[in-house]
Scaffold this motif. Sequence first.
Motif, mmCIF file in Angstrom:
data_model
loop_
_atom_site.group_PDB
_atom_site.id
_atom_site.type_symbol
_atom_site.label_atom_id
_atom_site.label_comp_id
_atom_site.label_asym_id
_atom_site.label_seq_id
_atom_site.Cartn_x
_atom_site.Cartn_y
_atom_site.Cartn_z
ATOM 1 N N VAL A 149 43.066 -42.907 93.600
ATOM 2 C CA VAL A 149 43.800 -43.893 92.807
ATOM 3 C C VAL A 149 42.923 -44.467 91.693
ATOM 4 C CG1 VAL A 149 44.893 -46.172 92.884
ATOM 5 C CG2 VAL A 149 45.396 -44.489 94.664
ATOM 6 N N LEU A 150 41.679 -44.751 92.009
ATOM 7 C CA LEU A 150 40.786 -45.393 91.044
ATOM 8 C C LEU A 150 40.028 -44.405 90.174
ATOM 9 C CD1 LEU A 150 39.328 -48.238 93.281
ATOM 10 C CD2 LEU A 150 41.298 -48.290 91.763
ATOM 11 N N LYS A 151 40.287 -43.106 90.363
ATOM 12 C CA LYS A 151 39.676 -42.061 89.513
ATOM 13 C C LYS A 151 38.152 -42.129 89.554
ATOM 14 C CE LYS A 151 43.601 -40.544 87.733
ATOM 15 N NZ LYS A 151 44.521 -41.429 88.450
ATOM 16 N N CYS A 152 37.610 -42.081 90.750
ATOM 17 C CA CYS A 152 36.160 -42.100 90.908
ATOM 18 C C CYS A 152 35.813 -41.388 92.208
ATOM 19 C CB CYS A 152 35.621 -43.532 90.916
ATOM 20 S SG CYS A 152 36.186 -44.521 92.300
ATOM 21 N N GLY A 153 34.548 -41.340 92.538
ATOM 22 C CA GLY A 153 34.108 -40.718 93.765
ATOM 23 C C GLY A 153 34.206 -41.679 94.938
ATOM 24 N N LYS A 154 34.159 -41.096 96.127
ATOM 25 C CA LYS A 154 34.270 -41.927 97.322
ATOM 26 C C LYS A 154 33.069 -42.851 97.492
ATOM 27 C CE LYS A 154 35.123 -38.279 99.835
ATOM 28 N NZ LYS A 154 35.426 -37.409 101.008
ATOM 29 N N ARG A 155 31.929 -42.454 96.963
ATOM 30 C CA ARG A 155 30.750 -43.300 97.078
ATOM 31 C C ARG A 155 30.845 -44.548 96.199
ATOM 32 N NH1 ARG A 155 27.108 -42.323 92.865
ATOM 33 N NH2 ARG A 155 25.336 -42.950 94.154
ATOM 34 N N LYS A 156 31.816 -44.579 95.281
ATOM 35 C CA LYS A 156 31.997 -45.729 94.411
ATOM 36 C C LYS A 156 33.022 -46.725 94.959
ATOM 37 C CE LYS A 156 29.315 -44.901 90.831
ATOM 38 N NZ LYS A 156 28.272 -45.858 90.415
ATOM 39 N N ILE A 157 33.582 -46.450 96.093
ATOM 40 C CA ILE A 157 34.615 -47.308 96.664
ATOM 41 C C ILE A 157 33.973 -48.358 97.564
ATOM 42 C CG2 ILE A 157 36.670 -47.374 98.113
ATOM 43 C CD1 ILE A 157 37.085 -46.119 95.388
ATOM 44 N N TRP A 158 34.377 -49.616 97.370
ATOM 45 C CA TRP A 158 33.936 -50.718 98.228
ATOM 46 C C TRP A 158 35.131 -51.279 98.972
ATOM 47 C CZ3 TRP A 158 35.208 -55.942 98.360
ATOM 48 C CH2 TRP A 158 34.399 -56.745 99.188
ATOM 49 N N LEU A 159 35.025 -51.362 100.285
ATOM 50 C CA LEU A 159 36.076 -51.909 101.128
ATOM 51 C C LEU A 159 35.618 -53.253 101.666
ATOM 52 C CD1 LEU A 159 36.936 -48.671 103.136
ATOM 53 C CD2 LEU A 159 37.998 -49.495 101.041
ATOM 54 N N GLY A 174 42.141 -57.204 95.372
ATOM 55 C CA GLY A 174 40.694 -57.350 95.423
ATOM 56 C C GLY A 174 40.062 -56.956 96.735
ATOM 57 N N LEU A 175 40.848 -56.311 97.625
ATOM 58 C CA LEU A 175 40.268 -55.877 98.895
ATOM 59 C C LEU A 175 39.552 -54.541 98.756
ATOM 60 C CD1 LEU A 175 43.150 -56.842 101.337
ATOM 61 C CD2 LEU A 175 41.254 -58.223 100.492
ATOM 62 N N ILE A 176 39.959 -53.770 97.775
ATOM 63 C CA ILE A 176 39.309 -52.488 97.479
ATOM 64 C C ILE A 176 38.845 -52.556 96.031
ATOM 65 C CG2 ILE A 176 39.598 -49.999 97.273
ATOM 66 C CD1 ILE A 176 41.670 -50.128 99.463
ATOM 67 N N ILE A 177 37.575 -52.286 95.804
ATOM 68 C CA ILE A 177 36.982 -52.435 94.476
ATOM 69 C C ILE A 177 36.230 -51.149 94.125
ATOM 70 C CG2 ILE A 177 35.301 -53.719 93.092
ATOM 71 C CD1 ILE A 177 35.893 -56.146 94.782
ATOM 72 N N LYS A 178 36.311 -50.800 92.861
ATOM 73 C CA LYS A 178 35.499 -49.694 92.337
ATOM 74 C C LYS A 178 34.147 -50.255 91.910
ATOM 75 C CE LYS A 178 35.382 -46.278 88.611
ATOM 76 N NZ LYS A 178 36.103 -45.738 87.433
ATOM 77 N N LYS A 179 33.088 -49.755 92.515
ATOM 78 C CA LYS A 179 31.758 -50.263 92.219
ATOM 79 C C LYS A 179 31.383 -49.970 90.771
ATOM 80 C CE LYS A 179 29.990 -49.566 96.916
ATOM 81 N NZ LYS A 179 28.983 -48.862 97.725
ATOM 82 N N PRO A 180 30.657 -50.855 90.125
ATOM 83 C CA PRO A 180 30.236 -50.588 88.735
ATOM 84 C C PRO A 180 29.222 -49.455 88.681
ATOM 85 C CG PRO A 180 29.189 -52.582 89.559
ATOM 86 C CD PRO A 180 30.189 -52.167 90.606
#
Length: 240
Positions: A64-74, A98-104
Amino acid sequence: TDVTGMMIDNNDELEFVSLVSVAEFLSGGSYLSVVLESSISHRYAFSLSLLVSLKLQKRLAADVLKCGKRKIWLDPNEIQEIALANSRRNIARLHRDGLIIKKPAVVHSRARVTLRNEAKRKGRHTGIGKRRGTANARLPFKVLWMRRTRVLRRLLRKMRDAKKIDKHIYHSLYMLSKGNQFKNKTVLLEKIHELKGLAVKEKALGEQADARKGRAKSRLERRAAREAKKAADAEAAASS
């Protein structure tokens, strides 16, 4: 089922602690950390970790956020709610909440590279020990030739268009520059001034020669006129 009757043994001291209904968390399939505290003293505390995978939620969030799994913060405080999300729509809603965030993006600073490049422009860090290639590999001779040739031809074209040199001088200098006769603009400009000086000198010499020819011609004409007059006078005297 409620968990009761669990005992903690510390320095032969037995105390009963009670847990309140962890089964509902287990049914959600989440990673649960429950801190059990003693009812008598706060000295006895530990964490009970129940490992349950959130790979599905992380994979959907990455999609959904168009990034890798390592960039996902739960959010670790909302594990139960995140575990219940099993669709991309739910994941998007959690992201808006704001429960799931894409890491910068991790900053990869180039400050040190910039400083080193500035030093190299001053000549630092470029000695013999820093060179890993031949001179031709570091700066090809062909590149030097192209740069020099383009500079010389640009200068010739500019001076020809400005009527500072004629097409004959332009062509001769063009062929000389092609033959590696000039190593820079300074030498070419000296040659141009030399040729222009020769042209001016030749012109002056030509004018002088034309003037001498004109004077000689007029002198011959005057002599011929005098001789013709003498001949006419002699003929008139003879006839009389």
